[in-house]
Structures are given as C-alpha cells and as structure tokens.
Scaffold this motif. Structure first.
Motif, PDB file in Angstrom:
ATOM      1  N   CYS A   1      13.358   1.621   8.603  1.00 39.71           N
ATOM      2  CA  CYS A   1      13.990   2.521   7.642  1.00 39.71           C
ATOM      3  C   CYS A   1      14.959   1.734   6.781  1.00 39.71           C
ATOM      4  N   MET A   2      14.844   1.902   5.471  1.00 40.60           N
ATOM      5  CA  MET A   2      15.839   1.339   4.561  1.00 40.60           C
ATOM      6  C   MET A   2      16.846   2.458   4.314  1.00 40.60           C
ATOM      7  N   SER A   3      17.954   2.392   5.005  1.00 44.30           N
ATOM      8  CA  SER A   3      18.924   3.473   4.862  1.00 44.30           C
ATOM      9  C   SER A   3      19.504   3.456   3.459  1.00 44.30           C
ATOM     10  N   GLY A   4      19.965   4.565   3.067  1.00 39.80           N
ATOM     11  CA  GLY A   4      20.485   4.771   1.722  1.00 39.80           C
ATOM     12  C   GLY A   4      20.174   6.200   1.342  1.00 39.80           C
ATOM     13  N   LYS A   5      20.432   6.539   0.118  1.00 37.36           N
ATOM     14  CA  LYS A   5      20.244   7.920  -0.293  1.00 37.36           C
ATOM     15  C   LYS A   5      18.791   8.379  -0.181  1.00 37.36           C
ATOM     16  N   ARG A   6      17.836   7.500  -0.463  1.00 38.27           N
ATOM     17  CA  ARG A   6      16.427   7.909  -0.474  1.00 38.27           C
ATOM     18  C   ARG A   6      15.747   7.779   0.884  1.00 38.27           C
ATOM     19  N   HIS A   7      16.290   7.011   1.795  1.00 35.86           N
ATOM     20  CA  HIS A   7      15.733   6.849   3.146  1.00 35.86           C
ATOM     21  C   HIS A   7      14.241   6.504   3.136  1.00 35.86           C
ATOM     22  N   ASN A   8      13.878   5.481   2.372  1.00 31.00           N
ATOM     23  CA  ASN A   8      12.490   5.009   2.394  1.00 31.00           C
ATOM     24  C   ASN A   8      12.194   4.360   3.734  1.00 31.00           C
ATOM     25  N   HIS A   9      10.960   4.513   4.179  1.00 36.50           N
ATOM     26  CA  HIS A   9      10.482   3.877   5.397  1.00 36.50           C
ATOM     27  C   HIS A   9       9.348   2.936   5.027  1.00 36.50           C
ATOM     28  N   TYR A  10       9.223   1.864   5.779  1.00 36.23           N
ATOM     29  CA  TYR A  10       8.220   0.846   5.492  1.00 36.23           C
ATOM     30  C   TYR A  10       7.412   0.532   6.741  1.00 36.23           C
ATOM     31  N   VAL A  11       6.106   0.425   6.554  1.00 33.31           N
ATOM     32  CA  VAL A  11       5.196  -0.031   7.594  1.00 33.31           C
ATOM     33  C   VAL A  11       4.706  -1.401   7.136  1.00 33.31           C
ATOM     34  N   THR A  12       4.860  -2.406   7.995  1.00 32.21           N
ATOM     35  CA  THR A  12       4.378  -3.744   7.669  1.00 32.21           C
ATOM     36  C   THR A  12       3.157  -4.059   8.519  1.00 32.21           C
ATOM     37  N   LEU A  13       2.061  -4.360   7.832  1.00 33.03           N
ATOM     38  CA  LEU A  13       0.825  -4.779   8.478  1.00 33.03           C
ATOM     39  C   LEU A  13       0.601  -6.247   8.163  1.00 33.03           C
ATOM     40  N   VAL A  14      -0.092  -6.950   9.029  1.00 30.24           N
ATOM     41  CA  VAL A  14      -0.437  -8.345   8.781  1.00 30.24           C
ATOM     42  C   VAL A  14      -1.950  -8.443   8.693  1.00 30.24           C
ATOM     43  N   LEU A  15      -2.415  -9.129   7.664  1.00 31.16           N
ATOM     44  CA  LEU A  15      -3.839  -9.338   7.445  1.00 31.16           C
ATOM     45  C   LEU A  15      -4.105 -10.838   7.516  1.00 31.16           C
ATOM     46  N   THR A  16      -4.987 -11.246   8.431  1.00 42.10           N
ATOM     47  CA  THR A  16      -5.279 -12.664   8.638  1.00 42.10           C
ATOM     48  C   THR A  16      -6.778 -12.920   8.499  1.00 42.10           C
ATOM     49  N   LYS A  17      -7.119 -14.181   8.390  1.00 42.92           N
ATOM     50  CA  LYS A  17      -8.512 -14.599   8.525  1.00 42.92           C
ATOM     51  C   LYS A  17      -8.766 -14.815  10.012  1.00 42.92           C
ATOM     52  N   ALA A  18      -9.884 -14.335  10.500  1.00 45.65           N
ATOM     53  CA  ALA A  18     -10.222 -14.477  11.921  1.00 45.65           C
ATOM     54  C   ALA A  18     -10.198 -15.942  12.344  1.00 45.65           C
ATOM     55  N   TYR A  19      -9.654 -16.182  13.511  1.00 46.87           N
ATOM     56  CA  TYR A  19      -9.600 -17.493  14.167  1.00 46.87           C
ATOM     57  C   TYR A  19      -8.649 -18.496  13.498  1.00 46.87           C
ATOM     58  N   SER A  20      -7.892 -18.071  12.511  1.00 43.89           N
ATOM     59  CA  SER A  20      -6.909 -18.956  11.882  1.00 43.89           C
ATOM     60  C   SER A  20      -5.692 -19.071  12.800  1.00 43.89           C
ATOM     61  N   PRO A  21      -4.821 -20.068  12.579  1.00 42.44           N
ATOM     62  CA  PRO A  21      -3.589 -20.151  13.373  1.00 42.44           C
ATOM     63  C   PRO A  21      -2.747 -18.862  13.286  1.00 42.44           C
ATOM     64  N   ALA A  22      -2.700 -18.251  12.098  1.00 38.85           N
ATOM     65  CA  ALA A  22      -1.955 -16.996  11.955  1.00 38.85           C
ATOM     66  C   ALA A  22      -2.585 -15.894  12.791  1.00 38.85           C
ATOM     67  N   ASP A  23      -3.905 -15.861  12.836  1.00 40.76           N
ATOM     68  CA  ASP A  23      -4.602 -14.856  13.632  1.00 40.76           C
ATOM     69  C   ASP A  23      -4.305 -15.047  15.116  1.00 40.76           C
ATOM     70  N   LYS A  24      -4.295 -16.284  15.560  1.00 41.37           N
ATOM     71  CA  LYS A  24      -3.985 -16.554  16.970  1.00 41.37           C
ATOM     72  C   LYS A  24      -2.556 -16.131  17.304  1.00 41.37           C
ATOM     73  N   PHE A  25      -1.614 -16.372  16.381  1.00 38.75           N
ATOM     74  CA  PHE A  25      -0.232 -15.918  16.582  1.00 38.75           C
ATOM     75  C   PHE A  25      -0.195 -14.392  16.707  1.00 38.75           C
ATOM     76  N   CYS A  26      -0.885 -13.709  15.796  1.00 45.86           N
ATOM     77  CA  CYS A  26      -0.878 -12.244  15.791  1.00 45.86           C
ATOM     78  C   CYS A  26      -1.533 -11.676  17.050  1.00 45.86           C
ATOM     79  N   GLN A  27      -2.580 -12.313  17.537  1.00 44.30           N
ATOM     80  CA  GLN A  27      -3.222 -11.852  18.771  1.00 44.30           C
ATOM     81  C   GLN A  27      -2.241 -11.856  19.935  1.00 44.30           C
ATOM     82  N   GLN A  28      -1.327 -12.808  19.941  1.00 49.57           N
ATOM     83  CA  GLN A  28      -0.359 -12.930  21.036  1.00 49.57           C
ATOM     84  C   GLN A  28       0.857 -12.023  20.863  1.00 49.57           C
ATOM     85  N   HIS A  29       1.230 -11.697  19.601  1.00 53.45           N
ATOM     86  CA  HIS A  29       2.520 -11.032  19.374  1.00 53.45           C
ATOM     87  C   HIS A  29       2.467  -9.658  18.704  1.00 53.45           C
TER      88      HIS A  29
END
Length: 191
Positions: free
Chosen positions: A81-109
């Motif tokens: 939540c970004m507090s403030g008058k408008r109270h916007n909320h954010y969802v963060t997704l991660v998009l990786t290429k399969a089998y990349s180092p980033a993908d391996k990190f995401c699989q673990q965390h």
C-alpha cells in the motif's frame, strides 16, 4: 504492457536494460536489492490502458507477447500500500525467461503463478483473430486461428495497480511514446 516515466528518460533510448530492484514496496520483498529487471505497468481498466499513471507522464507500450511468450515464467513478488490520500495498492509480479539465473532465484524465493489461471495477469488461449485471405477467397466464413495472438487480462480493482518486473532487456526501437496524465499517490510527497 507499458512503462510510464518522464519524457527525458526516453531520449535516445533504444534498449531498456535491467537494473537492480530498489527497496520500494514492502521492505521484506525478496527481490529488493537482489534481482535486476525493468518495471512495466500492466493494469487494464475495463480492457484498455488507463489514461492516468502513478509512474510518469510519458508511456511506451511494449506488446506483451514480446516478453510474455511460451518461454516466460511468472511469479508473485509483492503486494503493498502506498499510503496517502489516494491509498493506491500495488501488486508486483516478476516475469523471467525459463531456466535463466533470475528464474532460478524466483523458484527459490517467490510464489509461481499459473500464466493462464491467476487473478493478477493471465494469458488466455488464442481466439479466432482473422480470416485467412487465401481461405477467404474460396470460403469467406472459414476463420483462421492465429496461435501467436494471445489475449491478456489483468486484475481491475480501482486503486490496485499491477506491475511486472521483467528480468531481461527490452527493445523499444520503433515503439511510439504517448503523453498521459500523472496520478500522484500522496498529496504531501507526490509519490
């Protein structure tokens, strides 16, 4: 998929390079300071891009199929939540290429998401997209399914913004820029 920032950011930019995720959002988010990527807003309001943005006044629209293809994997990273008058909320997704180092990190965390069955960003099966001109000359009622054209849907809940952190570089060569209105989340700090 869009990136909205100030227009100076795009001057002479051809390829957007990943940078390390800062500590914004929830401080316990596992990607903070550990994963590199490029942020994009993917929120659609009633099926179209919003006319406002909390990210900046200039938008580049990258076709989602350019990065969310069959070699991509999708993960849930954060909700905050970004507090403030408008109270916007954010969802963060991660998009990786399969089998990349980033993908391996995401699989673990991170939490893996089914690309066709989740509420945040999903790819739906290709639909009948056009009539094949060669077939149309013989029988104009025979449609052609184009397997390259998928339909993407996002969560739409007023003050919830869905953003994707894409872990590879992105070419924006030849993509146009659009000026949009900025929606600041807080009337005190304007962030």
């Amino acid at each position: 998929m869009t990136l909205s920032v100030t227009s100076d950011y795009f001057k002479d930019l051809v390829t957007m390079m990943p940078t390390v995720k800062d500590n914004g959002g929830d401080p316990r988010c596992p990607i903070n300071g550990k994963l590199s990527g490029v942020f994009f807003g993917v929120t659609l309001w009633k099926g179209i891009l919003p006319t406002i943005s909390p990210y900046g006044d200039t938008r580049v629209q990258v076709p989602l199929e350019q990065v969310f293809d069959e070699s991509a994997r999708l993960y849930f990273a954060d909700f905050y939540c970004m507090s403030g008058k408008r109270h916007n909320h954010y969802v963060t997704l991660v998009l990786t290429k399969a089998y990349s180092p980033a993908d391996k990190f995401c699989q673990q965390h991170l939490i893996p998401l089914d690309e066709r069955n989740n509420i945040f960003l999903r790819k739906e099966a290709p639909t009948v997209s056009m009539v094949n001109p060669q077939v149309a000359s013989n029988n104009p009622t025979v449609p052609m399914v184009n397997p390259q054209v998928s339909i993407y849907k996002t969560l739409w809940l007023g003050k919830v913004w869905v953003e994707v952190f894409y872990t590879n570089e992105v070419s924006i060569q030849g993509l146009g820029l659009t000026t949009i209105s900025v929606q600041y989340g807080c009337l005190i700090c304007y962030l």
